[in-house]
Scaffold this active site. Structure first.
Site, PDB file in Angstrom:
ATOM      1  N   HIS A   1     -54.165  29.316 -73.144  1.00  0.00           N
ATOM      2  CA  HIS A   1     -55.013  29.943 -72.123  1.00  0.00           C
ATOM      3  C   HIS A   1     -56.501  29.767 -72.458  1.00  0.00           C
ATOM      4  O   HIS A   1     -57.303  29.358 -71.604  1.00  0.00           O
ATOM      5  CB  HIS A   1     -54.651  31.428 -72.030  1.00  0.00           C
ATOM      6  N   GLU A   2     -56.863  30.035 -73.693  1.00  0.00           N
ATOM      7  CA  GLU A   2     -58.285  29.941 -74.067  1.00  0.00           C
ATOM      8  C   GLU A   2     -58.791  28.500 -74.034  1.00  0.00           C
ATOM      9  O   GLU A   2     -59.950  28.253 -73.694  1.00  0.00           O
ATOM     10  CB  GLU A   2     -58.521  30.568 -75.441  1.00  0.00           C
TER      11      GLU A   2
ATOM     12  N   HIS B   1     -59.991  27.756 -70.699  1.00  0.00           N
ATOM     13  CA  HIS B   1     -61.379  28.212 -70.492  1.00  0.00           C
ATOM     14  C   HIS B   1     -62.374  27.257 -71.148  1.00  0.00           C
ATOM     15  O   HIS B   1     -63.405  26.909 -70.569  1.00  0.00           O
ATOM     16  CB  HIS B   1     -61.568  29.614 -71.072  1.00  0.00           C
TER      17      HIS B   1
ATOM     18  N   HIS C   1     -59.828  31.774 -64.019  1.00  0.00           N
ATOM     19  CA  HIS C   1     -58.495  32.338 -63.839  1.00  0.00           C
ATOM     20  C   HIS C   1     -57.836  31.835 -62.562  1.00  0.00           C
ATOM     21  O   HIS C   1     -58.496  31.399 -61.626  1.00  0.00           O
ATOM     22  CB  HIS C   1     -58.574  33.866 -63.879  1.00  0.00           C
TER      23      HIS C   1
HETATM   24  N1  TQI Z   1     -59.474  37.652 -72.962  1.00  0.00           N
HETATM   25  C1  TQI Z   1     -59.996  37.390 -71.675  1.00  0.00           C
HETATM   26  C2  TQI Z   1     -59.422  36.030 -71.159  1.00  0.00           C
HETATM   27  O1  TQI Z   1     -59.447  35.054 -71.912  1.00  0.00           O
HETATM   28  C3  TQI Z   1     -61.507  37.266 -71.668  1.00  0.00           C
HETATM   29  C4  TQI Z   1     -62.025  37.111 -70.284  1.00  0.00           C
HETATM   30  C5  TQI Z   1     -62.055  38.059 -69.334  1.00  0.00           C
HETATM   31  C6  TQI Z   1     -62.502  35.922 -69.688  1.00  0.00           C
HETATM   32  N2  TQI Z   1     -62.539  37.515 -68.178  1.00  0.00           N
HETATM   33  C7  TQI Z   1     -62.822  36.233 -68.375  1.00  0.00           C
HETATM   34  C8  TQI Z   1     -62.680  34.645 -70.146  1.00  0.00           C
HETATM   35  C9  TQI Z   1     -63.289  35.278 -67.489  1.00  0.00           C
HETATM   36  C10 TQI Z   1     -63.163  33.687 -69.274  1.00  0.00           C
HETATM   37  C11 TQI Z   1     -63.455  34.002 -67.944  1.00  0.00           C
HETATM   38  O2  TQI Z   1     -58.981  36.004 -70.040  1.00  0.00           O
HETATM   39  S1  TQI Z   1     -58.053  38.397 -73.154  1.00  0.00           S
HETATM   40  C12 TQI Z   1     -54.816  36.598 -71.734  1.00  0.00           C
HETATM   41  C13 TQI Z   1     -53.803  36.827 -70.670  1.00  0.00           C
HETATM   42  C14 TQI Z   1     -56.785  37.259 -72.862  1.00  0.00           C
HETATM   43  C15 TQI Z   1     -55.858  37.479 -71.896  1.00  0.00           C
HETATM   44  O3  TQI Z   1     -58.009  38.724 -74.527  1.00  0.00           O
HETATM   45  O4  TQI Z   1     -57.939  39.465 -72.213  1.00  0.00           O
HETATM   46  C16 TQI Z   1     -54.700  35.519 -72.545  1.00  0.00           C
HETATM   47  C17 TQI Z   1     -56.670  36.189 -73.683  1.00  0.00           C
HETATM   48  F1  TQI Z   1     -53.900  35.935 -69.727  1.00  0.00           F
HETATM   49  F2  TQI Z   1     -52.604  36.742 -71.162  1.00  0.00           F
HETATM   50  F3  TQI Z   1     -53.936  38.016 -70.175  1.00  0.00           F
HETATM   51  C18 TQI Z   1     -55.622  35.297 -73.525  1.00  0.00           C
HETATM   52 CL1  TQI Z   1     -53.368  34.445 -72.392  1.00  0.00          CL
HETATM   53 ZN    ZN Z   2     -58.681  34.188 -69.386  1.00  0.00          ZN
END
Ligand code: TQI
Ligand code: ZN
Ligand code: ZN
Length: 169
Positions: free
Chosen positions: A126-127, A130, A136
């Site tokens: 996922h990261e 980004h 998303h």
């Molecule tokens: N981190 C968030 C994410 O990576 C950080 C974030 C929030 C973000 N809004 C954003 C990053 C907008 C970029 C653009 O989405 S998290 C998941 C999932 C997170 C969440 O720690 O909440 C994953 C990290 F999708 F599973 F909820 C990895 Cl896979």
């Molecule tokens: Zn994300």
């Protein structure tokens, strides 16, 4: 449906072979590093991009580190669960993971007895999305969907992820 960051930032056309490095202080095991190899491979299989580890943290395009709490970028981590990791849009390359999570590296996470267990490869895939410029997705099966069920492994790109990344690269 997939989305991009405002202004649609991407790695430039002449940067198709990207390097990544791990924060040396983290002293990660080969087992952990191998999880990232697999996560990068999923995106390179769908794009002209390649990813190769380098030992030089400072010259790497993508810099991976585990941090706890406030780590100086204005987006502190928060202990177990909540924020798991964050990555910044291209061409930042900053990829931070919350060192307080109960990361699961191998095995069947659905069988984990730890309620707060988080699958490292799922979060890494996922990261990396980004890091490459994907925001998303509204498609629940997509890697870029903004939530994941607890104790779940989701590492295969959905067609929505592939369409999104192929629009960028
Ligand atoms: N981190 C968030 C994410 O990576 C950080 C974030 C929030 C973000 N809004 C954003 C990053 C907008 C970029 C653009 O989405 S998290 C998941 C999932 C997170 C969440 O720690 O909440 C994953 C990290 F999708 F599973 F909820 C990895 Cl896979
Ligand atoms: Zn994300
Ligand atoms: Zn950070």
């Amino acid at each position: 449906h997939y989305s991009f960051f405002p202004g649609t930032p991407v790695w430039p056309q002449n940067r198709r072979d990207l390097t990544y490095a791990f924060l040396p202080e983290n002293e990660l095991s080969d087992e952990v590093k191998t999880v990232f190899v697999g996560a990068f491979q999923r995106w390179s299989a769908a794009t002209p991009l390649t990813f190769k580890e380098t030992t030089s943290f400072y010259s790497a395009d993508i810099k991976i580190g585990f941090f706890v709490g406030d780590h100086g970028d204005g987006e502190p981590f928060d202990g177990v669960l909540g924020t798991l990791a964050h990555a910044f849009s291209p061409p930042s390359g900053r990829f931070h993971l919350d060192g307080d999570e109960n990361w699961v590296i191998t095995g069947d996470i659905s069988k984990s007895s730890v309620e707060s267990a988080v699958d490292l490869e799922s979060v890494a895939v996922h990261e990396i999305g980004h890091l490459l410029g994907l925001g998303h997705s509204s498609v629940e099966d997509a890697i870029m969907y903004p939530t994941i069920s607890s104790r779940t492994k989701k590492v295969e790109l959905a067609s929505d992820d592939v369409l999104g990344i192929q629009t960028l690269y």
